[in-house]
Design an enzyme around this catalytic site. Structure first.
Site, PDB file in Angstrom:
ATOM      1  N   THR A  20       0.833  -1.205   0.000  1.00 44.60           N
ATOM      2  CA  THR A  20       0.000   0.000   0.000  1.00 44.60           C
ATOM      3  C   THR A  20       0.868   1.256   0.000  1.00 44.60           C
ATOM      4  O   THR A  20       0.527   2.281  -0.580  1.00 44.60           O
ATOM      5  CB  THR A  20      -0.906   0.020   1.250  1.00 44.60           C
ATOM      6  N   ARG A  24       7.923  -2.628   2.642  1.00 46.29           N
ATOM      7  CA  ARG A  24       8.109  -2.717   4.099  1.00 46.29           C
ATOM      8  C   ARG A  24       8.465  -4.129   4.484  1.00 46.29           C
ATOM      9  O   ARG A  24       7.790  -5.083   4.095  1.00 46.29           O
ATOM     10  CB  ARG A  24       6.831  -2.335   4.835  1.00 46.29           C
ATOM     11  N   SER A 115       6.308   3.777   8.494  1.00 46.54           N
ATOM     12  CA  SER A 115       5.159   4.489   9.041  1.00 46.54           C
ATOM     13  C   SER A 115       4.872   4.146  10.497  1.00 46.54           C
ATOM     14  O   SER A 115       5.699   4.369  11.366  1.00 46.54           O
ATOM     15  CB  SER A 115       3.958   4.229   8.140  1.00 46.54           C
ATOM     16  N   LYS A 128      10.271   4.024   0.158  1.00 43.87           N
ATOM     17  CA  LYS A 128       9.215   4.328  -0.806  1.00 43.87           C
ATOM     18  C   LYS A 128       9.697   5.438  -1.726  1.00 43.87           C
ATOM     19  O   LYS A 128      10.475   6.304  -1.319  1.00 43.87           O
ATOM     20  CB  LYS A 128       7.998   4.678   0.035  1.00 43.87           C
ATOM     21  N   ASP A 282       6.198   8.413  10.806  1.00 39.95           N
ATOM     22  CA  ASP A 282       6.718   9.320   9.780  1.00 39.95           C
ATOM     23  C   ASP A 282       5.912  10.617   9.670  1.00 39.95           C
ATOM     24  O   ASP A 282       6.123  11.403   8.735  1.00 39.95           O
ATOM     25  CB  ASP A 282       6.795   8.619   8.424  1.00 39.95           C
ATOM     26  N   ASP A 284       2.702  11.337   9.022  1.00 40.62           N
ATOM     27  CA  ASP A 284       1.603  11.624   8.089  1.00 40.62           C
ATOM     28  C   ASP A 284       0.225  11.338   8.686  1.00 40.62           C
ATOM     29  O   ASP A 284      -0.785  11.753   8.140  1.00 40.62           O
ATOM     30  CB  ASP A 284       1.789  10.913   6.733  1.00 40.62           C
ATOM     31  N   THR A 347      -7.971   2.185  -1.020  1.00 42.86           N
ATOM     32  CA  THR A 347      -7.121   2.504   0.133  1.00 42.86           C
ATOM     33  C   THR A 347      -5.701   2.843  -0.323  1.00 42.86           C
ATOM     34  O   THR A 347      -5.144   2.171  -1.174  1.00 42.86           O
ATOM     35  CB  THR A 347      -7.098   1.279   1.068  1.00 42.86           C
ATOM     36  N   GLU A 366      -8.537   9.386   4.925  1.00 45.15           N
ATOM     37  CA  GLU A 366      -8.757   7.956   5.093  1.00 45.15           C
ATOM     38  C   GLU A 366      -9.140   7.706   6.546  1.00 45.15           C
ATOM     39  O   GLU A 366      -8.714   8.430   7.448  1.00 45.15           O
ATOM     40  CB  GLU A 366      -7.484   7.181   4.790  1.00 45.15           C
ATOM     41  N   LYS A 379      -0.580  12.470   3.066  1.00 36.43           N
ATOM     42  CA  LYS A 379      -1.386  12.884   4.204  1.00 36.43           C
ATOM     43  C   LYS A 379      -0.455  13.583   5.185  1.00 36.43           C
ATOM     44  O   LYS A 379       0.759  13.395   5.130  1.00 36.43           O
ATOM     45  CB  LYS A 379      -2.115  11.706   4.820  1.00 36.43           C
TER      46      LYS A 379
HETATM   47  C1  G1P Z   1      -2.880   1.204   5.869  1.00 33.41           C
HETATM   48  C2  G1P Z   1      -4.166   1.996   5.908  1.00 33.41           C
HETATM   49  C3  G1P Z   1      -4.268   2.879   4.693  1.00 33.41           C
HETATM   50  C4  G1P Z   1      -3.027   3.766   4.605  1.00 33.41           C
HETATM   51  C5  G1P Z   1      -1.771   2.917   4.661  1.00 33.41           C
HETATM   52  C6  G1P Z   1      -0.509   3.765   4.721  1.00 33.41           C
HETATM   53  O1  G1P Z   1      -2.869   0.377   4.736  1.00 33.41           O
HETATM   54  O2  G1P Z   1      -5.291   1.150   6.006  1.00 33.41           O
HETATM   55  O3  G1P Z   1      -5.428   3.644   4.751  1.00 33.41           O
HETATM   56  O4  G1P Z   1      -3.030   4.523   3.425  1.00 33.41           O
HETATM   57  O5  G1P Z   1      -1.796   2.080   5.815  1.00 33.41           O
HETATM   58  O6  G1P Z   1      -0.464   4.570   5.852  1.00 33.41           O
HETATM   59  P1  G1P Z   1      -3.270  -1.190   4.761  1.00 33.41           P
HETATM   60  O7  G1P Z   1      -2.395  -1.830   5.801  1.00 33.41           O
HETATM   61  O8  G1P Z   1      -4.705  -1.232   5.184  1.00 33.41           O
HETATM   62  O9  G1P Z   1      -3.047  -1.676   3.375  1.00 33.41           O
HETATM   63 ZN    ZN Z   2       2.704   7.071   8.337  1.00 33.72          ZN
END
Ligand code: G1P
Ligand code: ZN
Length: 546
Positions: A20, A24, A115, A128, A282, A284, A347, A366, A379
């Site tokens: 996403t 990581r 994050s 990233k 981080d 955000d 997402t 979100e 964000k």
């Molecule tokens: C999660 C959050 C998503 C956000 C992302 C990065 O991703 O649900 O909204 O953008 O972290 O901070 P997910 O683990 O659900 O794929």
């Molecule tokens: Zn973050």
């Protein structure tokens, strides 16, 4: 400094597919010989022509940040970059990195962070790439990076001494200039162009608003101190856990009611602060609290949209708003009233980039504690805090009043997310597949008082470039507007994380004061009955409820 480029032969790793938000993995995975180098070279190879270009580089200061910065600087020099802007100490919050990419019009930037995932030697690390609009690389780009990582057989790196990244100023590495910059200044300056700093400062100085900002020993400490304590004049000590630590003090730098326990205790204590906020690893994400009051992130987005006219940077109106699909529909109601469009995206922040670039949306958010706007392409945790403070300074009312009055006007979208973390992948996969196989037969079916209106696996067609992203989460929509959504996390590093999102609208002000877990209980029962969550996950309850 002596400088020589070496070409190192390597073999591909099969697991460098960005999720996403970037790649990581456990620190131990990143520490394998060539692992980081392969991925960085895959980014550079995907960019194709790096010659003479400028790159922004920084991270959230977690364990391995400093070592990774040295490797990336040496690889950038070997790959022909002309300049790299590095945050002093190797530090840059994600929104600050986005700000620098935009301000200095660089080719892009590399952000080192996992994050909200824990850090330290046994924790997580991440990397990233953000493109020249300052936002996360879109799927076509991350797909190309991944494809490259599957074929890579050589990377280039300069053989040189480590570079001093702690003192602001310029040095060179071969033909490349390294500019070490104060990580805070440009970002803090951007904030002053959006918000009414004088008004917020005056309000803070009246003493009617005591604030507490929890930096969770992550990146926002230095930013929050500079902005809230130094610029706005909040009392010294208003920022807690302000020192960035490599392991976040052993904590989980995720701003929610579970992990920001210290702040939550303060806000619920007698004589506690009137306003509390926390940010993540981080910088955000954000969590907003009023005195003994928690603002659900989806509500926060809706309240910001409804009150944007309080804030100088948004006073001229919003072009539109955007929310990720699982985020509650609260903001849609505000958009309807404002006569603007509300976009629903998959997402992940990368899906907002095109909408912001095209001027279709001004605010985005979100449910996962992320809110932001067109000021950067990420964000932005502290931006959200400032937005709230600006609204409070204008309205001079407690947070709880602002939110409850919002519900009276628009209705309340009861909302909760249940996460089942580190579930065995096979089990998670089985639940998803079983559920997917049922969706076509669901519309029209009733569960107690609830009737399914639609059920699908969300597919998104980007309104700007027409690109299609499929299988973005299963949606069960009910005739009264309630929803149950299920998707697998794309950011976890252990097994699979299943997320269940629940939402129900309550128009009657007399019924808006329930605990969301109580208000949503009928939907939890429907989910259990239809998906056998306990049996399928092997868990009797979620690991985290937000
Ligand atoms: C999660 C959050 C998503 C956000 C992302 C990065 O991703 O649900 O909204 O953008 O972290 O901070 P997910 O683990 O659900 O794929
Ligand atoms: Zn973050």
């Amino acid at each position: 400094m002596s400088f020589k480029v070496e070409k190192i032969n390597t073999q591909p790793f099969s697991d460098q597919k960005p999720g996403t938000s970037g790649l990581r993995k456990k620190v131990t995975v990143f520490k394998q010989p060539h692992y980081l180098e392969n991925f960085v070279q895959s980014i550079f190879d995907t960019l194709k022509d790096c010659n003479g270009q400028t790159l922004v580089l920084g991270g959230d200061g977690r364990y391995y940040n400093r070592q990774a910065i040295q490797v990336i600087l040496k690889m950038a020099a070997a790959n022909g970059f002309g300049r790299v802007i590095v945050g002093a100490g190797g530090l840059l919050s994600t929104p600050a990195a986005s700000c620098l990419i935009r301000k200095y019009q660089t080719l892009g930037g590399i952000i080192l962070s996992a994050s909200h995932n824990p850090g330290g030697e046994n924790g997580d690390f991440g990397i990233k790439y953000n493109i020249n609009n300052g936002g996360p690389a879109p799927e076509q780009f991350t797909g190309a990076m991944y494809a490259r990582s599957r074929e890579i057989d050589v990377y280039q790196i300069a053989v040189a001494d480590d570079i001093d990244i702690d003192r602001p100023g310029e040095t060179s590495l071969g033909d490349m200039t390294i500019e070490v910059m104060d990580p805070v200044a440009d970002y803090a300056e951007l904030m002053t162009t959006l918000f009414d700093f004088d008004r917020i400062s005056d309000y803070l100085k009246t003493g009617s608003l005591k604030i507490c900002i929890d930096a969770m020993h992550a990146i926002t400490g230095p930013y929050a101190r500079a902005i809230f304590e130094q610029s706005l004049g909040a009392a010294a000590g208003s920022v807690i856990r302000a020192e960035p630590l490599e392991d976040f003090g052993g904590g989980h730098p995720d701003p929610n009611l579970v992990y920001a326990k210290e702040l939550v205790e303060l806000i619920y204590a007698d004589n506690g602060p009137d306003f509390g906020a926390a940010s993540d690893g981080d910088g955000d994400r954000n969590m907003i609290l009023g005195k003994r009051f928690y603002v659900t992130p989806s509500d926060s987005l809706a309240v910001l949209a409804a009150n944007a006219d309080c804030v100088p940077g948004y006073r001229d109106g919003l072009a539109g708003v955007a929310r990720s699909m699982p985020t509650s529909q609260a903001v849609d109601r505000v958009a309807e009233k404002l006569g603007i469009k509300s976009y629903e995206t998959p997402t992940g922040w990368k899906f907002f980039g095109n909408l912001l670039d095209a001027g279709k949306a001004t605010l985005c958010g979100e449910e996962s504690f992320g809110t932001g706007s067109n000021h950067v392409r990420e964000k932005d945790g502290l931006w959200a805090v400032l937005f709230w403070l600006n609204i409070l300074a204008v309205k001079q009312k407690p947070v709880a009043d602002i939110v409850t009055e919002h519900w009276q006007t628009y209705g309340r979208n009861y909302y909760s997310r249940h996460d089942y973390e580190a579930v065995e992948s096979d089990r998670a996969e089985r639940l998803m597949q079983q559920l997917r196989s049922t969706v076509t037969g669901l519309p029209g079916k009733t569960f107690g008082d609830y009737q399914i209106e639609y059920a699908d696996d969300f597919s998104y067609t980007d309104p700007v470039d027409g690109s299609v992203s499929e299988q973005q989460g299963i949606r069960l929509g009910f005739t009264d507007g309630s929803r149950i959504i299920v998707r697998q996390s794309g950011t976890g590093t252990e097994g699979a994380t299943l997320r269940f999102y629940y939402e129900r609208h309550e128009a009657d002000p007399a019924k808006q004061n329930l605990d969301p877990q109580q208000a949503l209980a009928p939907l939890f029962e429907i989910a259990e009955a239809h998906m056998q969550i306990q049996e399928n996950t092997g868990r009797d309850r979620p690991s985290v409820i937000t």
